[in-house]
Scaffold this motif. Structure first.
Motif, PDB file in Angstrom:
ATOM      1  N   ARG A  99       0.834  -1.208   0.000  1.00 17.72           N
ATOM      2  CA  ARG A  99       0.000   0.000   0.000  1.00 17.72           C
ATOM      3  C   ARG A  99       0.861   1.247   0.000  1.00 17.72           C
ATOM      4  O   ARG A  99       0.601   2.201  -0.755  1.00 17.72           O
ATOM      5  CB  ARG A  99      -0.931  -0.018   1.216  1.00 17.72           C
ATOM      6  CG  ARG A  99      -1.908   1.150   1.295  1.00 17.72           C
ATOM      7  CD  ARG A  99      -2.894   0.924   2.440  1.00 17.72           C
ATOM      8  NE  ARG A  99      -3.855   2.005   2.535  1.00 17.72           N
ATOM      9  CZ  ARG A  99      -3.710   3.081   3.312  1.00 17.72           C
ATOM     10  NH1 ARG A  99      -2.602   3.212   4.057  1.00 17.72           N
ATOM     11  NH2 ARG A  99      -4.650   4.012   3.349  1.00 17.72           N
ATOM     12  N   ARG A 144      -8.968   3.568 -14.900  1.00 16.92           N
ATOM     13  CA  ARG A 144      -8.541   3.923 -13.547  1.00 16.92           C
ATOM     14  C   ARG A 144      -7.210   4.673 -13.530  1.00 16.92           C
ATOM     15  O   ARG A 144      -6.749   5.074 -12.458  1.00 16.92           O
ATOM     16  CB  ARG A 144      -8.430   2.668 -12.688  1.00 16.92           C
ATOM     17  CG  ARG A 144      -9.748   1.926 -12.520  1.00 16.92           C
ATOM     18  CD  ARG A 144      -9.548   0.565 -11.868  1.00 16.92           C
ATOM     19  NE  ARG A 144     -10.810  -0.150 -11.752  1.00 16.92           N
ATOM     20  CZ  ARG A 144     -11.453  -0.392 -10.592  1.00 16.92           C
ATOM     21  NH1 ARG A 144     -10.914   0.010  -9.449  1.00 16.92           N
ATOM     22  NH2 ARG A 144     -12.599  -1.044 -10.579  1.00 16.92           N
ATOM     23  N   ALA A 183      -5.513   7.907 -11.122  1.00 16.94           N
ATOM     24  CA  ALA A 183      -6.294   8.048  -9.893  1.00 16.94           C
ATOM     25  C   ALA A 183      -5.518   8.845  -8.852  1.00 16.94           C
ATOM     26  O   ALA A 183      -4.292   8.759  -8.756  1.00 16.94           O
ATOM     27  CB  ALA A 183      -6.644   6.670  -9.337  1.00 16.94           C
ATOM     28  N   HIS A 184      -6.242   9.621  -8.066  1.00 13.58           N
ATOM     29  CA  HIS A 184      -5.626  10.407  -6.997  1.00 13.58           C
ATOM     30  C   HIS A 184      -5.032   9.456  -5.960  1.00 13.58           C
ATOM     31  O   HIS A 184      -5.574   8.361  -5.727  1.00 13.58           O
ATOM     32  CB  HIS A 184      -6.683  11.297  -6.354  1.00 13.58           C
ATOM     33  CG  HIS A 184      -6.123  12.312  -5.408  1.00 13.58           C
ATOM     34  ND1 HIS A 184      -5.823  12.014  -4.086  1.00 13.58           N
ATOM     35  CD2 HIS A 184      -5.785  13.621  -5.596  1.00 13.58           C
ATOM     36  CE1 HIS A 184      -5.342  13.088  -3.500  1.00 13.58           C
ATOM     37  NE2 HIS A 184      -5.305  14.085  -4.390  1.00 13.58           N
ATOM     38  N   GLN A 239      -5.311   9.383  -2.896  1.00 11.14           N
ATOM     39  CA  GLN A 239      -6.298   8.980  -1.896  1.00 11.14           C
ATOM     40  C   GLN A 239      -7.115   7.802  -2.389  1.00 11.14           C
ATOM     41  O   GLN A 239      -7.459   6.900  -1.613  1.00 11.14           O
ATOM     42  CB  GLN A 239      -7.209  10.161  -1.557  1.00 11.14           C
ATOM     43  CG  GLN A 239      -6.515  11.278  -0.780  1.00 11.14           C
ATOM     44  CD  GLN A 239      -7.457  12.400  -0.418  1.00 11.14           C
ATOM     45  OE1 GLN A 239      -8.553  12.538  -0.974  1.00 11.14           O
ATOM     46  NE2 GLN A 239      -7.040  13.241   0.533  1.00 11.14           N
ATOM     47  N   GLN A 240      -7.435   7.795  -3.685  1.00 14.16           N
ATOM     48  CA  GLN A 240      -8.161   6.664  -4.259  1.00 14.16           C
ATOM     49  C   GLN A 240      -7.286   5.422  -4.261  1.00 14.16           C
ATOM     50  O   GLN A 240      -7.735   4.311  -3.981  1.00 14.16           O
ATOM     51  CB  GLN A 240      -8.608   6.992  -5.683  1.00 14.16           C
ATOM     52  CG  GLN A 240      -9.303   5.834  -6.401  1.00 14.16           C
ATOM     53  CD  GLN A 240     -10.563   5.390  -5.702  1.00 14.16           C
ATOM     54  OE1 GLN A 240     -11.523   6.161  -5.602  1.00 14.16           O
ATOM     55  NE2 GLN A 240     -10.584   4.161  -5.192  1.00 14.16           N
ATOM     56  N   VAL A 241      -6.009   5.618  -4.594  1.00 13.79           N
ATOM     57  CA  VAL A 241      -5.069   4.506  -4.584  1.00 13.79           C
ATOM     58  C   VAL A 241      -4.976   3.916  -3.181  1.00 13.79           C
ATOM     59  O   VAL A 241      -4.977   2.688  -3.000  1.00 13.79           O
ATOM     60  CB  VAL A 241      -3.682   4.969  -5.070  1.00 13.79           C
ATOM     61  CG1 VAL A 241      -2.638   3.875  -4.852  1.00 13.79           C
ATOM     62  CG2 VAL A 241      -3.745   5.349  -6.547  1.00 13.79           C
ATOM     63  N   ALA A 292      -7.255   3.905  -0.952  1.00 14.76           N
ATOM     64  CA  ALA A 292      -8.495   3.173  -0.688  1.00 14.76           C
ATOM     65  C   ALA A 292      -8.474   1.803  -1.351  1.00 14.76           C
ATOM     66  O   ALA A 292      -8.943   0.818  -0.767  1.00 14.76           O
ATOM     67  CB  ALA A 292      -9.693   3.990  -1.179  1.00 14.76           C
ATOM     68  N   TRP A 293      -7.950   1.725  -2.577  1.00 20.11           N
ATOM     69  CA  TRP A 293      -7.877   0.428  -3.252  1.00 20.11           C
ATOM     70  C   TRP A 293      -7.083  -0.578  -2.432  1.00 20.11           C
ATOM     71  O   TRP A 293      -7.459  -1.738  -2.314  1.00 20.11           O
ATOM     72  CB  TRP A 293      -7.218   0.584  -4.627  1.00 20.11           C
ATOM     73  CG  TRP A 293      -8.074   1.240  -5.656  1.00 20.11           C
ATOM     74  CD1 TRP A 293      -9.435   1.328  -5.674  1.00 20.11           C
ATOM     75  CD2 TRP A 293      -7.622   1.916  -6.845  1.00 20.11           C
ATOM     76  NE1 TRP A 293      -9.859   2.006  -6.786  1.00 20.11           N
ATOM     77  CE2 TRP A 293      -8.782   2.380  -7.524  1.00 20.11           C
ATOM     78  CE3 TRP A 293      -6.372   2.168  -7.383  1.00 20.11           C
ATOM     79  CZ2 TRP A 293      -8.706   3.075  -8.725  1.00 20.11           C
ATOM     80  CZ3 TRP A 293      -6.293   2.864  -8.585  1.00 20.11           C
ATOM     81  CH2 TRP A 293      -7.448   3.315  -9.242  1.00 20.11           C
ATOM     82  N   THR A 349      -6.456  -0.594   0.747  1.00 22.87           N
ATOM     83  CA  THR A 349      -6.819  -0.740   2.151  1.00 22.87           C
ATOM     84  C   THR A 349      -7.456  -2.097   2.428  1.00 22.87           C
ATOM     85  O   THR A 349      -7.181  -2.739   3.443  1.00 22.87           O
ATOM     86  CB  THR A 349      -7.795   0.381   2.577  1.00 22.87           C
ATOM     87  OG1 THR A 349      -7.123   1.647   2.468  1.00 22.87           O
ATOM     88  CG2 THR A 349      -8.257   0.179   4.013  1.00 22.87           C
TER      89      THR A 349
END
Length: 222
Positions: A19, A70, A73-74, A76-78, A80-81, A83
């Protein structure tokens, strides 16, 4: 790889490392996408939306069929993926970065030639014995490389795994980290030229006067 016999604490640490790596690359503008991982076969068999067809897991591929949508992606989105699942860390090529994949024989020769310049390019080693030489985006691969068996160009529409992505028998790792290069990518034609010479040179062949001085000038990937 994510060995199911690893203690839970080790597996958790590995997920955190994946991550963190994905977020770090996303902040630098690299087009990160989630990749399949060993334990994802169960989800694929169950028909989870966006998952690839089930089959023996050997190496990672994009985890979602719409991966090209995709891109960019920002961070923050990365975050989330990554997580919820220990996705492999993939980067789409042809956008910010390209890569030339070679076998171990050519990879070692090219690494020697690049070191002789004093400005090594980022290099990735995979557990299957293949090497990835990262470059800026190119329009094409030179004929001398395109016609050489065992050499694969990852450009538009392709992707590459980056550390610490797992394979069937090991984990992807850096031979030369991007921070050694200052997170700049060398011009593709410069690395291509070195690889052409590596295909026909000895491992200790000196770099002559034809060495490209441009190797010290990279394309920013930040």
């Amino acid at each position: 790889m994510l060995d199911t016999e690893w203690p839970d604490s080790w597996r958790a640490a590995f997920r955190i490392e994946l991550r963190a790596g994905a977020i770090g690359l996303a902040w630098r503008g690299w087009p990160v996408i989630p990749g399949t991982y060993p334990d994802s076969e169960t989800s694929a068999a169950a028909g989870a939306p966006g998952e690839p067809p089930n089959g023996p897991w050997v190496k990672p591929a994009p985890a979602h069929g719409d991966w090209q949508r995709r891109l960019g992606a920002h961070p923050q989105q990365v975050a989330a993926w990554w997580t919820g699942r220990p996705y492999s860390l993939l980067v789409a090529t042809g956008v910010t970065v390209d890569a030339v994949e070679v076998d171990d024989h050519v990879g070692r020769r090219a690494a020697v030639l690049l070191r002789a310049t004093g400005q090594p390019a980022p290099i990735v080693a995979m557990p299957n014995g293949r090497w990835l030489f990262l470059t800026g985006v190119a329009d094409r691969l030179p004929t001398a490389l395109a016609e050489t068996e065992g050499i694969e160009w990852h450009g538009e529409g392709s992707w590459i795994p980056l550390p610490p992505t797992p394979f069937q028998h090991g984990v992807v790792h850096w031979r030369v980290k991007p921070d050694v290069w200052g997170w700049r990518l060398p011009r593709a034609e410069v690395v291509h030229d070195v690889l052409v010479r590596a295909c026909g040179s000895s491992p200790t062949a000196p770099v002559g006067a034809d060495t490209h001085p441009a190797l010290s000038a990279g394309t920013s990937a930040a």
